[in-house]
Design a protein around this motif. Structure first.
Motif, mmCIF file in Angstrom:
data_model
loop_
_atom_site.group_PDB
_atom_site.id
_atom_site.type_symbol
_atom_site.label_atom_id
_atom_site.label_comp_id
_atom_site.label_asym_id
_atom_site.label_seq_id
_atom_site.Cartn_x
_atom_site.Cartn_y
_atom_site.Cartn_z
ATOM 1 N N ALA A 7 30.141 44.779 35.329
ATOM 2 C CA ALA A 7 29.335 43.726 34.700
ATOM 3 C C ALA A 7 29.764 43.497 33.255
ATOM 4 N N LEU A 8 30.045 44.578 32.539
ATOM 5 C CA LEU A 8 30.513 44.437 31.159
ATOM 6 C C LEU A 8 31.845 43.704 31.125
ATOM 7 N N CYS A 9 32.779 44.092 31.986
ATOM 8 C CA CYS A 9 34.086 43.413 32.006
ATOM 9 C C CYS A 9 33.936 41.944 32.369
ATOM 10 N N ALA A 10 33.050 41.640 33.314
ATOM 11 C CA ALA A 10 32.827 40.250 33.693
ATOM 12 C C ALA A 10 32.259 39.449 32.528
ATOM 13 N N TYR A 11 31.342 40.052 31.780
ATOM 14 C CA TYR A 11 30.750 39.359 30.637
ATOM 15 C C TYR A 11 31.794 39.106 29.544
ATOM 16 N N LEU A 12 32.629 40.107 29.299
ATOM 17 C CA LEU A 12 33.682 39.933 28.300
ATOM 18 C C LEU A 12 34.647 38.828 28.713
ATOM 19 N N CYS A 13 34.992 38.796 29.989
ATOM 20 C CA CYS A 13 35.964 37.833 30.486
ATOM 21 C C CYS A 13 35.405 36.408 30.549
ATOM 22 N N ALA A 14 34.233 36.288 31.151
ATOM 23 C CA ALA A 14 33.714 34.958 31.472
ATOM 24 C C ALA A 14 32.860 34.336 30.377
ATOM 25 N N THR A 15 32.328 35.155 29.471
ATOM 26 C CA THR A 15 31.432 34.618 28.441
ATOM 27 C C THR A 15 31.990 34.841 27.036
ATOM 28 N N ALA B 14 27.735 39.456 20.967
ATOM 29 C CA ALA B 14 27.730 40.789 20.385
ATOM 30 C C ALA B 14 26.350 41.431 20.503
ATOM 31 N N LYS B 15 25.308 40.643 20.321
ATOM 32 C CA LYS B 15 23.949 41.175 20.439
ATOM 33 C C LYS B 15 23.668 41.640 21.862
ATOM 34 N N VAL B 16 24.131 40.861 22.843
ATOM 35 C CA VAL B 16 23.941 41.253 24.244
ATOM 36 C C VAL B 16 24.669 42.557 24.539
ATOM 37 N N VAL B 17 25.923 42.664 24.102
ATOM 38 C CA VAL B 17 26.701 43.885 24.346
ATOM 39 C C VAL B 17 26.065 45.071 23.631
ATOM 40 N N ILE C 223 48.880 41.180 40.185
ATOM 41 C CA ILE C 223 47.444 41.078 39.922
ATOM 42 C C ILE C 223 47.264 40.344 38.603
ATOM 43 N N THR C 224 46.334 39.403 38.574
ATOM 44 C CA THR C 224 45.984 38.697 37.345
ATOM 45 C C THR C 224 44.498 38.898 37.069
ATOM 46 N N GLU C 225 44.084 38.544 35.862
ATOM 47 C CA GLU C 225 42.710 38.629 35.357
ATOM 48 C C GLU C 225 42.389 40.071 34.942
ATOM 49 N N ASN C 226 41.977 40.203 33.707
ATOM 50 C CA ASN C 226 41.755 41.533 33.137
ATOM 51 C C ASN C 226 40.814 42.432 33.935
#
Length: 205
Positions: free
Chosen positions: A94-102, A138-141, A62-65
């Motif tokens: 959604a949080l993990c996706a945001y951390l990964c992709a943005t 950081a503001k979004v999170v 498996i790859t990708e966090n």
């Protein structure tokens, strides 16, 4: 048995922390990116993307966090790392996706500009935007994703190990964590967990 392929200083820190948190039976294999180990044929057979982390499981790699973290949580249900409801699970994803992709991509522009452009001028321009882009992230999170004291509220879940990386990216980019009190409190709470400290020692942090 699981095997985590990691590099020091990489985002593999997150699944490594989670493996320790859930009490998994696992081994680690270092892939020194600085020495080009991630592009050697032996590792490319494991992960053709030439990136870390990668997690070898009994069923394959498996790859990708986001995928690795949810797999670890799902295969260790006794640790209760998955949120209880479908909606809460979607929020964590959604949080993990945001951390990964943005957020991680914004940070990567500081040292990995060659992925997106060839000219030194373009690299310099991208690097100059990293701090402001990470402040926006950081503001979004802080405002929309971090319920506190943990990402999902009162209970530690799989996405907290990933969120621990964000203050590290911010620090390297010169962004003051104290401007984001909820993120700062989360980071401090992570530093008081034995699993976090044990893994940081392995990574030389």
């Amino acid at each position: 048995m699981l095997t985590l392929y990691y590099a020091k200083g990489s985002s593999a820190l997150a699944p490594h922390i989670l493996l320790e948190e859930v009490g998994a039976e696992y081994a680690v294999h270092e892939v020194p990116i600085a020495k080009g180990a991630n592009t050697e044929p032996a590792y490319l057979e494991i992960n053709p993307k030439a990136r870390v982390p990668a997690l070898m499981t009994p069923n394959g790699v498996i790859t990708e966090n986001p995928a690795i973290l949810t797999y670890i949580a799902a295969t260790h249900p006794q640790a209760h790392m998955l949120p209880d409801t479908p909606f809460e699970r979607a929020e964590a994803d959604a949080l993990c996706a945001y951390l990964c992709a943005t957020a991680h991509v914004a940070f990567a522009h500081m040292q990995r500009g060659a992925r997106w452009a060839d000219s030194p001028e373009a690299h310099a321009s991208m690097k100059a935007k990293v701090a402001s882009n990470l402040r926006d992230c950081a503001k979004v999170v802080e405002t929309h994703h971090l319920k506190g004291p943990w990402a999902m509220g009162d209970r530690y879940t799989f996405c907290d190990a990933y969120l621990f990386l964000m203050p590290r990216w911010m620090e390297k980019a010169g962004v003051d964590l104290s401007d984001y009190p909820k993120l700062a409190a989360h980071h401090d709470a992570m530093l008081h967990r034995p699993a976090t400290l044990a893994v940081m020692a392995v990574h030389g942090i």
